[in-house]
Design a protein around this motif. Structure first.
Motif, mmCIF file in Angstrom:
data_model
loop_
_atom_site.group_PDB
_atom_site.id
_atom_site.type_symbol
_atom_site.label_atom_id
_atom_site.label_comp_id
_atom_site.label_asym_id
_atom_site.label_seq_id
_atom_site.Cartn_x
_atom_site.Cartn_y
_atom_site.Cartn_z
ATOM 1 N N LYS A 1 4.897 5.627 33.934
ATOM 2 C CA LYS A 1 5.538 4.405 34.435
ATOM 3 C C LYS A 1 6.022 4.603 35.869
ATOM 4 O O LYS A 1 5.727 3.794 36.752
ATOM 5 C CB LYS A 1 6.726 4.030 33.548
ATOM 6 C CG LYS A 1 6.372 3.684 32.116
ATOM 7 C CD LYS A 1 7.591 3.270 31.326
ATOM 8 C CE LYS A 1 8.612 4.388 31.203
ATOM 9 N NZ LYS A 1 8.111 5.574 30.466
ATOM 10 N N THR A 2 6.774 5.678 36.066
ATOM 11 C CA THR A 2 7.334 5.928 37.396
ATOM 12 C C THR A 2 6.228 6.191 38.407
ATOM 13 O O THR A 2 6.284 5.694 39.538
ATOM 14 C CB THR A 2 8.304 7.124 37.333
ATOM 15 O OG1 THR A 2 9.348 6.840 36.394
ATOM 16 C CG2 THR A 2 8.912 7.403 38.692
ATOM 17 N N THR B 1 3.160 5.069 38.361
ATOM 18 C CA THR B 1 2.490 3.801 38.657
ATOM 19 C C THR B 1 3.316 2.978 39.633
ATOM 20 O O THR B 1 2.783 2.411 40.603
ATOM 21 C CB THR B 1 2.258 3.003 37.354
ATOM 22 O OG1 THR B 1 1.443 3.778 36.468
ATOM 23 C CG2 THR B 1 1.569 1.679 37.643
ATOM 24 N N GLN B 2 4.624 2.926 39.410
ATOM 25 C CA GLN B 2 5.481 2.184 40.328
ATOM 26 C C GLN B 2 5.516 2.828 41.705
ATOM 27 O O GLN B 2 5.560 2.123 42.726
ATOM 28 C CB GLN B 2 6.895 2.072 39.752
ATOM 29 C CG GLN B 2 6.991 1.088 38.586
ATOM 30 C CD GLN B 2 8.425 0.813 38.204
ATOM 31 O OE1 GLN B 2 9.251 1.727 38.144
ATOM 32 N NE2 GLN B 2 8.744 -0.435 37.930
ATOM 33 N N TYR C 1 13.627 -0.365 45.545
ATOM 34 C CA TYR C 1 13.381 0.512 44.390
ATOM 35 C C TYR C 1 14.703 0.768 43.682
ATOM 36 O O TYR C 1 15.634 1.329 44.258
ATOM 37 C CB TYR C 1 12.747 1.829 44.843
ATOM 38 C CG TYR C 1 12.132 2.616 43.714
ATOM 39 C CD1 TYR C 1 10.763 2.585 43.492
ATOM 40 C CD2 TYR C 1 12.925 3.371 42.846
ATOM 41 C CE1 TYR C 1 10.194 3.289 42.441
ATOM 42 C CE2 TYR C 1 12.371 4.068 41.797
ATOM 43 C CZ TYR C 1 11.003 4.030 41.607
ATOM 44 O OH TYR C 1 10.447 4.726 40.554
ATOM 45 N N MET D 1 10.894 -2.692 42.379
ATOM 46 C CA MET D 1 10.520 -1.773 41.305
ATOM 47 C C MET D 1 11.789 -1.443 40.513
ATOM 48 O O MET D 1 12.700 -0.792 41.037
ATOM 49 C CB MET D 1 9.926 -0.472 41.876
ATOM 50 C CG MET D 1 8.814 -0.678 42.877
ATOM 51 S SD MET D 1 7.354 -1.406 42.170
ATOM 52 C CE MET D 1 6.687 -2.231 43.601
ATOM 53 N N ASP E 1 13.204 0.564 37.485
ATOM 54 C CA ASP E 1 12.808 1.669 36.617
ATOM 55 C C ASP E 1 14.075 2.290 36.001
ATOM 56 O O ASP E 1 14.762 3.072 36.643
ATOM 57 C CB ASP E 1 12.052 2.714 37.449
ATOM 58 C CG ASP E 1 11.457 3.832 36.630
ATOM 59 O OD1 ASP E 1 11.413 3.673 35.400
ATOM 60 O OD2 ASP E 1 11.033 4.842 37.206
ATOM 61 N N SER E 2 14.471 1.907 34.784
ATOM 62 C CA SER E 2 13.718 1.081 33.874
ATOM 63 C C SER E 2 14.679 0.065 33.259
ATOM 64 O O SER E 2 15.865 0.372 33.063
ATOM 65 C CB SER E 2 13.065 1.972 32.825
ATOM 66 O OG SER E 2 13.435 1.732 31.533
ATOM 67 N N ILE F 1 8.589 -5.961 39.389
ATOM 68 C CA ILE F 1 7.792 -5.094 38.511
ATOM 69 C C ILE F 1 8.774 -4.205 37.754
ATOM 70 O O ILE F 1 9.381 -3.300 38.328
ATOM 71 C CB ILE F 1 6.789 -4.257 39.316
ATOM 72 C CG1 ILE F 1 5.824 -5.180 40.069
ATOM 73 C CG2 ILE F 1 6.020 -3.307 38.403
ATOM 74 C CD1 ILE F 1 4.926 -4.469 41.050
ATOM 75 N N ALA G 1 9.742 -1.608 34.739
ATOM 76 C CA ALA G 1 9.284 -0.634 33.745
ATOM 77 C C ALA G 1 10.093 -0.806 32.468
ATOM 78 O O ALA G 1 11.284 -1.120 32.505
ATOM 79 C CB ALA G 1 9.429 0.788 34.277
#
Length: 589
Positions: A239-240, A242-243, A257, A328, A330-331, A386, A388
């Motif tokens: 996941k991380t 990809t981000q 982020y 982004m 996360d998460s 986006i 996660a």
């Protein structure tokens, strides 16, 4: 003075308080810990504290601020590293060392930094919400635009400063709003409540993709600028990573982020990578267009909620300047876990798996702040989210994943088996989907090729066919399949290995432009069509495989540089010649 009555972790109660209001920011205890009022009844006022409450005592004072929890918005945010309540971690490190000290009340922006400001209005001008009254260069990549706050209507400029060098708290403008007599001073910065979305003139139809350079995203499961996507996956599925790839290579102007409850070493990796990576569009460090909000797993749990809202408020601020922002998060699962923990301490009735009943509405509040909009000033900007999701045991039926699917139109399901097989991005093409593809058809036709959508459709259809055939192969083996079905399995392997799998450490494969993605798909379909034609003329799959084109196309992502796309025409000509020769030899025999 109001005083603490009880303490339960991050939840503090005050009794017989009459002056507090819902969502008001308060200072708790002798050290002035930052908190927010989350409940009021006849007997108690309940406060959620965003800092560590260790050492807090009953009887310590609680002071109200008469304002909600706010983010400070102004020049100096970009390149900054903040915690969940927008305290600058770099400055806090210099002051207190490696650990966050309780009650550290440092200003969010560097109040001593001097900006070269160009004032764009004059005395006597009429201004309205969203109008730019000053600009300054925040980083070499970002021109900061100071705007009349959205909560001010039409006003007349009473006094405008001359262009020059100013600090964030220097008064640049004095305006008199319509119907009032007192002048309102405006500096380079202002505050905005983090849980209140910034207003826009209207939402616009989504028509432009967020180009990431990742083939399985751009081609198969695209996300639009102003859209929302979920990236669910169990531990170790990427996941991380990809981000990180999207943050590094997407064509957003600014990246926000948010590390929400993730491990500290992951945030360290983000800091190191982003500071070393050169932005391909500008040649500058990526940090020149990045904001990092770090709320790691060892930080106070309540601040996870604030970090999400702080991040999206900053994104909306730059959106109002006309920039395109990618967030982004996360998460979001760690954020949901924080909601569950605080809900438990409040003794609220739990819903599924202990999460509070209002989990879906909180997720909706967050994801609905994404959008492609016409700003108050009449410009265009977007916020793309986006998020996660970390379902325990890769169980996508758990509440956070299921409720997130309700509010996003793009779902990139990460697969543990793909990740363990070193297939990255580990996005499972059978469990993922994107509802943006139809909205983006015109863009792809104009910027990639008129046949892009049809080629994409054929590639997706072959993947579905291959998946269905693999279920049969697991039961009875591949040898009993007819040659046309064997061909689909072989071409499916080329699509999976040669197209969907991507190497983030290869200079040409880490980012792939749309036109190369189209040419790669067309080369694969050329091979499939020629092979199918040869099979119809009694050629054997085994003979077709001996030509070596299946292996060659699996490696074309490395063999064809991004600046030599004319090589694909040579590939297609060579494929045609090879199949002509195999058919001629077959007829001769």
């Amino acid at each position: 003075m109001d005083r603490i009555y009880s303490i339960n972790g991050p939840v503090v109660k005050v009794n017989d308080a009459k002056d507090f209001s819902m969502m008001e920011m308060v200072q708790v205890g002798e050290k002035g810990l930052i908190g927010e009022v989350i409940g009021i009844d006849a007997e108690y006022t309940t406060i959620q504290v965003y800092e560590n409450t260790a050492g807090l005592k009953i009887g310590e004072p609680v002071k109200g601020s008469k304002m909600p929890v706010c983010a400070t918005l102004g020049p100096g945010i970009i390149s900054g590293i903040y915690d969940g309540i927008q305290r600058p971690l770099t400055a806090m490190t210099e002051l207190n060392g490696a650990f966050v000290a309780m009650g550290s009340a440092l200003p969010a922006l560097d109040e001593e930094r001097v900006f070269d400001v160009t004032v764009t209005v004059r005395d006597g001008d009429t201004v309205k919400a969203g109008d730019v009254y000053a600009t300054c260069r925040e980083t070499p990549l970002i021109l900061h635009k100071c705007m009349i706050p959205p909560d001010i209507g039409s006003a007349k400029v009473a006094l405008a400063a001359e262009s020059g060098k100013y600090k964030v708290n220097d008064v640049i403008l004095k305006i008199i709003p319509d119907g009032e007599s007192d002048a309102v001073p405006l500096t380079l910065a202002h505050k905005w409540a983090i849980k209140t979305p910034r207003p826009v003139r209207r939402r616009k139809t989504i028509k432009t993709p967020l180009i990431t350079g990742q083939r399985i995203i751009d081609t198969v499961f695209p996300i639009a600028k102003g859209g929302a996507a979920a990236v669910p996956g169990g531990f170790g599925t990427g996941k991380t990573m990809t981000q990180h790839q999207i943050a590094k290579w997407c064509d957003a102007d600014i990246i926000v982020y948010i590390g929400c409850g993730e491990r500290g070493n992951e945030m360290t990796q983000v800091l190191e990578e982003f500071s070393e990576l050169i932005d391909p569009k500008s040649g500058r460090p990526l940090t020149d267009r990045t904001v990092l909000i770090a709320n790691t797993s060892n930080m106070p749990v309540a601040a996870r909620e604030a970090s999400i809202y702080t991040g999206i408020t900053i994104a909306e601020y730059y959106r109002d300047m006309g920039y395109h922002i990618a967030i982004m998060a996360d998460s979001t699962s760690r954020w949901a876990e924080a909601l569950r923990e605080i809900s438990g301490r409040l003794e609220e009735m739990p819903a599924e798996e202990g999460f509070p009943a209002y989990l879906p509405s909180r997720l909706a509040e967050f994801y609905e702040r994404a959008g492609y909009v016409e700003t108050v000033s009449g410009g265009e900007g977007s916020v793309t989210v986006i998020g996660a999701v970390s379902p325990q045991g890769s169980d996508f039926s758990e509440p956070v994943t299921q409720n997130t699917k309700r509010f996003v139109r793009c779902f990139w399901a990460l697969d543990k088996a793909l990740a363990y097989a070193r297939h990255y991005p580990a996005i499972n093409w059978m469990n993922s989907y994107s509802d943006y593809a139809d909205d983006l058809e015109d863009y792809y036709a104009e910027n990639a090729g008129e046949d892009f959508i049809e080629v994409r459709r054929r590639i997706s259809a072959l993947l579905i066919e291959e998946n269905n055939l693999m279920e049969i192969v697991k039961l009875i083996g591949a040898d009993v399949l007819p040659d046309d079905q064997k061909l689909i399995i072989e071409i499916g392997k080329v699509i999976r290995v040669g197209f969907l799998q991507q190497n983030a450490f290869h200079k040409d494969d880490t980012f792939v432009p749309l036109k190369k993605q189209l040419l790669m798909m067309k080369a694969i379909l050329k091979l499939y069509d020629e092979s199918a034609a040869a099979l119809s003329k009694n050629a054997l799959v085994s003979d077709i495989l001996k030509l070596g084109w299946f292996e060659k196309l699996s490696k074309m992502k490395y063999d064809v540089p991004n600046d030599k796309l004319e090589m694909f025409a040579e590939y297609e000509e060579a494929i045609t010649r090879s199949f002509y020769e195999i058919l001629i030899s077959g007829e001769t025999a």
